[in-house]
Write a protein that holds these residues in place. Structure first.
Motif, PDB file in Angstrom:
ATOM      1  N   TYR A 217       0.833  -1.204   0.000  1.00  0.00           N
ATOM      2  CA  TYR A 217       0.000   0.000   0.000  1.00  0.00           C
ATOM      3  C   TYR A 217       0.873   1.262   0.000  1.00  0.00           C
ATOM      4  O   TYR A 217       0.629   2.195  -0.755  1.00  0.00           O
ATOM      5  N   PHE A 218       1.903   1.276   0.838  1.00  0.00           N
ATOM      6  CA  PHE A 218       2.799   2.430   0.940  1.00  0.00           C
ATOM      7  C   PHE A 218       3.432   2.757  -0.417  1.00  0.00           C
ATOM      8  O   PHE A 218       3.369   3.895  -0.881  1.00  0.00           O
ATOM      9  N   PHE A 219       4.020   1.760  -1.062  1.00  0.00           N
ATOM     10  CA  PHE A 219       4.689   2.019  -2.343  1.00  0.00           C
ATOM     11  C   PHE A 219       3.700   2.295  -3.472  1.00  0.00           C
ATOM     12  O   PHE A 219       4.028   3.005  -4.418  1.00  0.00           O
ATOM     13  N   SER A 220       2.484   1.770  -3.361  1.00  0.00           N
ATOM     14  CA  SER A 220       1.454   2.106  -4.345  1.00  0.00           C
ATOM     15  C   SER A 220       1.096   3.585  -4.271  1.00  0.00           C
ATOM     16  O   SER A 220       0.833   4.223  -5.287  1.00  0.00           O
ATOM     17  N   LEU A 221       1.092   4.136  -3.055  1.00  0.00           N
ATOM     18  CA  LEU A 221       0.836   5.577  -2.879  1.00  0.00           C
ATOM     19  C   LEU A 221       2.044   6.407  -3.313  1.00  0.00           C
ATOM     20  O   LEU A 221       1.897   7.398  -4.028  1.00  0.00           O
ATOM     21  N   VAL A 222       3.222   6.013  -2.861  1.00  0.00           N
ATOM     22  CA  VAL A 222       4.444   6.770  -3.141  1.00  0.00           C
ATOM     23  C   VAL A 222       4.730   6.855  -4.633  1.00  0.00           C
ATOM     24  O   VAL A 222       5.150   7.911  -5.127  1.00  0.00           O
ATOM     25  N   THR A 223       4.480   5.786  -5.359  1.00  0.00           N
ATOM     26  CA  THR A 223       4.783   5.784  -6.790  1.00  0.00           C
ATOM     27  C   THR A 223       3.996   6.859  -7.526  1.00  0.00           C
ATOM     28  O   THR A 223       4.455   7.407  -8.522  1.00  0.00           O
ATOM     29  N   ASN A 224       2.815   7.218  -6.997  1.00  0.00           N
ATOM     30  CA  ASN A 224       1.991   8.270  -7.606  1.00  0.00           C
ATOM     31  C   ASN A 224       2.649   9.639  -7.530  1.00  0.00           C
ATOM     32  O   ASN A 224       2.313  10.532  -8.311  1.00  0.00           O
ATOM     33  N   MET A 225       3.580   9.824  -6.617  1.00  0.00           N
ATOM     34  CA  MET A 225       4.283  11.093  -6.495  1.00  0.00           C
ATOM     35  C   MET A 225       5.294  11.291  -7.632  1.00  0.00           C
ATOM     36  O   MET A 225       5.903  12.336  -7.741  1.00  0.00           O
ATOM     37  N   GLY A 226       5.432  10.289  -8.475  1.00  0.00           N
ATOM     38  CA  GLY A 226       6.267  10.391  -9.667  1.00  0.00           C
ATOM     39  C   GLY A 226       5.437  10.418 -10.943  1.00  0.00           C
ATOM     40  O   GLY A 226       5.989  10.407 -12.042  1.00  0.00           O
ATOM     41  N   ASP A 227       4.107  10.450 -10.785  1.00  0.00           N
ATOM     42  CA  ASP A 227       3.208  10.523 -11.947  1.00  0.00           C
ATOM     43  C   ASP A 227       3.154  11.943 -12.489  1.00  0.00           C
ATOM     44  O   ASP A 227       3.379  12.921 -11.764  1.00  0.00           O
ATOM     45  N   ALA A 228       2.791  12.055 -13.747  1.00  0.00           N
ATOM     46  CA  ALA A 228       2.776  13.345 -14.446  1.00  0.00           C
ATOM     47  C   ALA A 228       1.897  14.382 -13.746  1.00  0.00           C
ATOM     48  O   ALA A 228       2.326  15.525 -13.558  1.00  0.00           O
ATOM     49  N   LEU A 229       0.692  14.015 -13.341  1.00  0.00           N
ATOM     50  CA  LEU A 229      -0.214  14.982 -12.720  1.00  0.00           C
ATOM     51  C   LEU A 229       0.357  15.531 -11.419  1.00  0.00           C
ATOM     52  O   LEU A 229       0.359  16.742 -11.191  1.00  0.00           O
ATOM     53  N   PHE A 230       0.879  14.652 -10.579  1.00  0.00           N
ATOM     54  CA  PHE A 230       1.452  15.101  -9.303  1.00  0.00           C
ATOM     55  C   PHE A 230       2.649  16.019  -9.537  1.00  0.00           C
ATOM     56  O   PHE A 230       2.762  17.080  -8.913  1.00  0.00           O
ATOM     57  N   LEU A 231       3.538  15.616 -10.446  1.00  0.00           N
ATOM     58  CA  LEU A 231       4.721  16.435 -10.726  1.00  0.00           C
ATOM     59  C   LEU A 231       4.333  17.771 -11.353  1.00  0.00           C
ATOM     60  O   LEU A 231       4.956  18.800 -11.064  1.00  0.00           O
ATOM     61  N   PHE A 232       3.295  17.780 -12.174  1.00  0.00           N
ATOM     62  CA  PHE A 232       2.795  19.026 -12.760  1.00  0.00           C
ATOM     63  C   PHE A 232       2.337  19.981 -11.655  1.00  0.00           C
ATOM     64  O   PHE A 232       2.665  21.173 -11.684  1.00  0.00           O
TER      65      PHE A 232
ATOM     66  N   VAL B  16      15.650  12.300  -1.226  1.00  0.00           N
ATOM     67  CA  VAL B  16      15.196  11.059  -0.577  1.00  0.00           C
ATOM     68  C   VAL B  16      13.848  10.638  -1.166  1.00  0.00           C
ATOM     69  O   VAL B  16      13.623   9.455  -1.448  1.00  0.00           O
ATOM     70  N   LEU B  17      12.960  11.602  -1.392  1.00  0.00           N
ATOM     71  CA  LEU B  17      11.669  11.298  -2.002  1.00  0.00           C
ATOM     72  C   LEU B  17      11.857  10.708  -3.399  1.00  0.00           C
ATOM     73  O   LEU B  17      11.212   9.712  -3.757  1.00  0.00           O
ATOM     74  N   ALA B  18      12.735  11.291  -4.192  1.00  0.00           N
ATOM     75  CA  ALA B  18      13.007  10.753  -5.532  1.00  0.00           C
ATOM     76  C   ALA B  18      13.553   9.324  -5.440  1.00  0.00           C
ATOM     77  O   ALA B  18      13.191   8.466  -6.258  1.00  0.00           O
ATOM     78  N   LEU B  19      14.398   9.068  -4.461  1.00  0.00           N
ATOM     79  CA  LEU B  19      14.921   7.710  -4.263  1.00  0.00           C
ATOM     80  C   LEU B  19      13.813   6.729  -3.890  1.00  0.00           C
ATOM     81  O   LEU B  19      13.764   5.609  -4.412  1.00  0.00           O
ATOM     82  N   ILE B  20      12.918   7.139  -3.015  1.00  0.00           N
ATOM     83  CA  ILE B  20      11.823   6.261  -2.587  1.00  0.00           C
ATOM     84  C   ILE B  20      10.863   6.000  -3.746  1.00  0.00           C
ATOM     85  O   ILE B  20      10.410   4.869  -3.946  1.00  0.00           O
ATOM     86  N   ILE B  21      10.551   7.039  -4.516  1.00  0.00           N
ATOM     87  CA  ILE B  21       9.697   6.860  -5.700  1.00  0.00           C
ATOM     88  C   ILE B  21      10.355   5.868  -6.654  1.00  0.00           C
ATOM     89  O   ILE B  21       9.705   4.953  -7.167  1.00  0.00           O
ATOM     90  N   SER B  22      11.638   6.045  -6.874  1.00  0.00           N
ATOM     91  CA  SER B  22      12.371   5.150  -7.775  1.00  0.00           C
ATOM     92  C   SER B  22      12.344   3.712  -7.265  1.00  0.00           C
ATOM     93  O   SER B  22      12.092   2.768  -8.024  1.00  0.00           O
ATOM     94  N   PHE B  23      12.576   3.541  -5.976  1.00  0.00           N
ATOM     95  CA  PHE B  23      12.560   2.201  -5.386  1.00  0.00           C
ATOM     96  C   PHE B  23      11.168   1.575  -5.482  1.00  0.00           C
ATOM     97  O   PHE B  23      11.040   0.361  -5.677  1.00  0.00           O
ATOM     98  N   SER B  24      10.132   2.414  -5.376  1.00  0.00           N
ATOM     99  CA  SER B  24       8.763   1.889  -5.465  1.00  0.00           C
ATOM    100  C   SER B  24       8.522   1.197  -6.800  1.00  0.00           C
ATOM    101  O   SER B  24       7.754   0.240  -6.885  1.00  0.00           O
ATOM    102  N   ARG B  25       9.179   1.661  -7.841  1.00  0.00           N
ATOM    103  CA  ARG B  25       9.000   1.079  -9.170  1.00  0.00           C
ATOM    104  C   ARG B  25       9.549  -0.349  -9.227  1.00  0.00           C
ATOM    105  O   ARG B  25       8.994  -1.209  -9.907  1.00  0.00           O
TER     106      ARG B  25
END
Length: 181
Positions: free
Chosen positions: A27-42, A135-144
């Protein structure tokens, strides 16, 4: 077996052991990975562009994100054409939530654009706090990798592209000459 294949296999075995021992991470990584999606980054980029104090960083984010996306999603992914881990690790993929991705695997666009957007925060602001963006970018990357949509080497390659693009844009915007000695 090549070094890259061993890295990828070891990383997948590691994340699968995390899944087996700590199911809440799905669940945690499913949420975190969204922080690397286009809409969130926009939304992040627009927020930085709105305020005068953060505008230069926002410009760096926007330009870096655009260039990094073109390099990875438009040029490199079709050129490399690497299949996603689901082709080899279907059971693991199902176990962590069956996240659907339709493009090729290498390099990871999430890792690329996450570093392209979050690294400028570190470059422009107080290092005591801004390192959390990296650190956030690292966690997003690891979530993938955890979600079985990328191999570790895809993520490392994508992060590398995002870091290089973001730093080059930073140097260009700020007209700073970096001398390595």
């Amino acid at each position: 077996m090549s070094l890259i294949n061993r890295l990828d296999s070891s990383a997948i075995e590691f994340v699968h052991s995390l899944h087996n021992n700590f199911n809440f991470l799905d669940y945690f990584f499913s949420l975190v990975t969204n922080m690397g999606d286009a809409l969130f980054l926009f939304i992040v980029i627009i927020t930085f562009l709105i305020f005068k104090k953060t505008r230069l960083c926002g410009i760096n984010m926007a330009v870096s994100c655009f260039i990094a996306f073109i390099i990875t999603a438009v040029i490199l992914k079709p050129l490399i054409a690497r299949e996603r881990p689901i082709t080899e690790y279907y059971d693991y993929w199902v176990a962590v939530g069956s996240h659907i991705e339709t493009s090729f695997s290498c390099p990871s666009s999430h890792a690329t654009v996450s570093f392209a957007v979050y690294l400028p925060i570190f470059l422009y602001f107080n290092k005591l706090y801004s390192f959390l963006a990296v650190v956030l970018a690292l966690i997003i990357s690891f979530s993938r990798v955890y979600l079985m949509v990328h191999y570790m080497s895809d993520v490392i390659f994508g992060a590398f592209v995002g870091i290089i693009v973001s730093f080059v844009v930073y140097v260009f915007i700020n007209k700073k000459i970096v001398i390595v000695s």
